[in-house]
Design a protein around this motif. Sequence first.
Motif, PDB file in Angstrom:
ATOM      1  N   GLY A  20       0.808  -1.219   0.000  1.00  0.00           N
ATOM      2  CA  GLY A  20       0.000   0.000   0.000  1.00  0.00           C
ATOM      3  C   GLY A  20       0.840   1.268   0.000  1.00  0.00           C
ATOM      4  O   GLY A  20       0.309   2.370  -0.089  1.00  0.00           O
ATOM      5  N   LYS A  56      -5.339   0.019   5.739  1.00  0.00           N
ATOM      6  CA  LYS A  56      -4.566  -0.919   4.930  1.00  0.00           C
ATOM      7  C   LYS A  56      -3.064  -0.831   5.269  1.00  0.00           C
ATOM      8  O   LYS A  56      -2.361  -1.843   5.338  1.00  0.00           O
ATOM      9  CB  LYS A  56      -4.783  -0.559   3.449  1.00  0.00           C
ATOM     10  N   LYS A 103      -9.560   4.390   4.762  1.00  0.00           N
ATOM     11  CA  LYS A 103      -9.373   3.044   4.239  1.00  0.00           C
ATOM     12  C   LYS A 103      -7.884   2.744   3.984  1.00  0.00           C
ATOM     13  O   LYS A 103      -7.383   1.698   4.386  1.00  0.00           O
ATOM     14  CB  LYS A 103     -10.159   2.903   2.922  1.00  0.00           C
ATOM     15  N   SER A 104      -7.200   3.685   3.350  1.00  0.00           N
ATOM     16  CA  SER A 104      -5.791   3.397   3.062  1.00  0.00           C
ATOM     17  C   SER A 104      -4.975   3.409   4.357  1.00  0.00           C
ATOM     18  O   SER A 104      -3.977   2.687   4.478  1.00  0.00           O
ATOM     19  CB  SER A 104      -5.221   4.353   2.011  1.00  0.00           C
ATOM     20  N   LYS A 132      -2.365  -2.623   8.531  1.00  0.00           N
ATOM     21  CA  LYS A 132      -2.315  -4.071   8.286  1.00  0.00           C
ATOM     22  C   LYS A 132      -1.012  -4.450   7.592  1.00  0.00           C
ATOM     23  O   LYS A 132      -0.397  -5.469   7.903  1.00  0.00           O
ATOM     24  CB  LYS A 132      -3.485  -4.486   7.383  1.00  0.00           C
ATOM     25  N   GLY A 133      -0.629  -3.615   6.627  1.00  0.00           N
ATOM     26  CA  GLY A 133       0.607  -3.854   5.875  1.00  0.00           C
ATOM     27  C   GLY A 133       1.820  -3.875   6.801  1.00  0.00           C
ATOM     28  O   GLY A 133       2.713  -4.698   6.646  1.00  0.00           O
TER      29      GLY A 133
END
Length: 595
Positions: free
Chosen positions: A119, A162, A158-159, A165-166
């Motif tokens: 991401g 992400k 949202k990003s 999580k990344g």
Amino acid sequence: MNKTGQPADPPPPGVPIRKSPITKSEVVVTLENMGRILEIVGANPFKIRALFNAAHELEAISGNLEQMVETGELLDVQGIGKSIFGYIKEMIQRGTFEEYERLKEDVPPGLLQVMRIPGMGPKKVKAVYEELNVKSVDDLEKVAKAGRIAELEGFGEKSQGKILKGIDSYRRYSKRHLLSTGIKAAQSVSDAVASHPDVLRFLLGGSIRRHKETIKDIDILASAKKSNGIMELFTTLPEVESVIAHGDTKSSVTLKSGINADLRVVSDAEFPFAALYFTGSKSHNTDMRARAKKMGYKLNEYGLFRDEKSTPCKDEAAVFKKLGLDYIPPELRESMGEIEAAEHHALPKLISEEDVKGILHVHTTYSDGGATVEEMAKGAKKLGFEYLGITDHSKSAAYAGGLSVEKVKAQAEEIAALNKSMTGFRIFHGIESDILADGSLDYDDDTLRTFDFVVASVHSIFNLSEAEMTDRIIRAIENPHTTILGHPTGRLLLQREGYRLNLNAVIDACAERGVAIEINAHPSRLDIDWRFARVARYKGAKILIGPDAHSVKGMAHYRYGVGVTRKGWLTADDVINTFDTKQMEAFFGSRAKVT
Ligand code: DGT
Ligand code: CA
Ligand code: ZN
């Protein structure tokens, strides 16, 4: 070199000597890193693409890179133009290249890691760097958790999610650990698995078996008729924090130490092939597969096949033999010329732990060590050594309790008395002298003369240009009192890169002057690196394994040094720790005569 100070025997005719301090996969990674840095700084997209292309093409070729550079053949490979050829040539010579080194100074090193987070493309890395001063994965996590990324233009809730999580998966899958940490974490787990009654054969593979300086995870391989009981045991061990996967042939866990461990269970017939495959390295495997193919075989983790029919082999050595090769010790499986050497029976007979007769470079309570001279000497004797070289810090090393001239004298007297009382053991009185800013040593000649030997090391003023640092260290090497150059690059694994230095020039100076180069065996140093230990061997320099111990227990670290020497293709003749007491005395004496 051998004991007469000559360079290592050249291999037989037809076997190219590879002296490069860098593996092909490292060349690939460096080109990719350069591409990533250029993406962050916003360079010409054609140049960036050319770098990634070249890296990709290089990965696929199985030839001898060093030779391909020498003959210019590499220029025929699609995607390798003149300038990239130049980078590769420079890397083959010195492990890195000027333009890359200069570029690296423009971006914080942690940003390269940030780019690996899923991401986080180059534009996003640039944005968080410029807007939020993110310089590392830790920084990125902080700002993401504080909700500040979502507020940036081009990002959103949202990003941001992400990215978090990344970061998590990045930490899980790409964090590296010291070899020593990996070995310790692997120990009890492997012991438990190995002693399961269903296990027929067992192996700790991957980078640990190859003695890489850092490791990503633990790869365990076992053979058995049935796997379920073994898998059950493995996934429920007390060391296990969580189970990532639980299967019949493969299970993966995260240990409480934070390191992942994989266990594969194969049939006993497959074991030798799986052992080869899961020991790696990947690029060694690629080369082996290419060789098999040329001989009309197909090699993979399950077997060696010809016309779909498998060729049984009882162990790894049998597989090598089928492919016309001598047995290649795991440490050498890095695609550094080992296959050609094995083909021509030109692999060196590697040094082993039993060859080590004594160690130099340990600290005592006189400076920053935790044990007395006597305790260290007795500990060394217990390890089976016949001598020990004490090297406390020198007077400028105030941070580490460096010795005044008076203390040097007191220590000399204590050592002389101990040498009288201990039988069958010799303590040598040395010093780890700081290399001062101008390259001089830390005491006057009269004091320096009183030591049996001098280890000269840099402990301060790291931030010099390559030329300045190289000159400074060479001046220390040229000092007639210097016996050994300590931890030559000053690196701390996973913490700090070594200072800028022309290592080739330093090794040349050591070879010429008969100064030994230390492989500092402390697990967070392993300095010089095995890649340059190899270079030192071919340049005819002597090597010392120095545990740099600050306690009795720390002396056992010499074993990591032995691993580094093996990985550097060194034989007993290349390493001065294989000298007995008399030979070591003679070596110290020969240095003194150079005056
Ligand atoms: P590490 O874990 O990064 O410290 O290094 P390794 O060498 O232990 O790598 P790892 O754990 O990813 O894989 C263990 C071995 O399995 C590796 O040395 C070679 C083999 N292997 C894994 N993936 C591949 C692959 O895609 N191709 C080939 N040829 N071999 C592979
Ligand atoms: Ca591994
Ligand atoms: Zn030191």
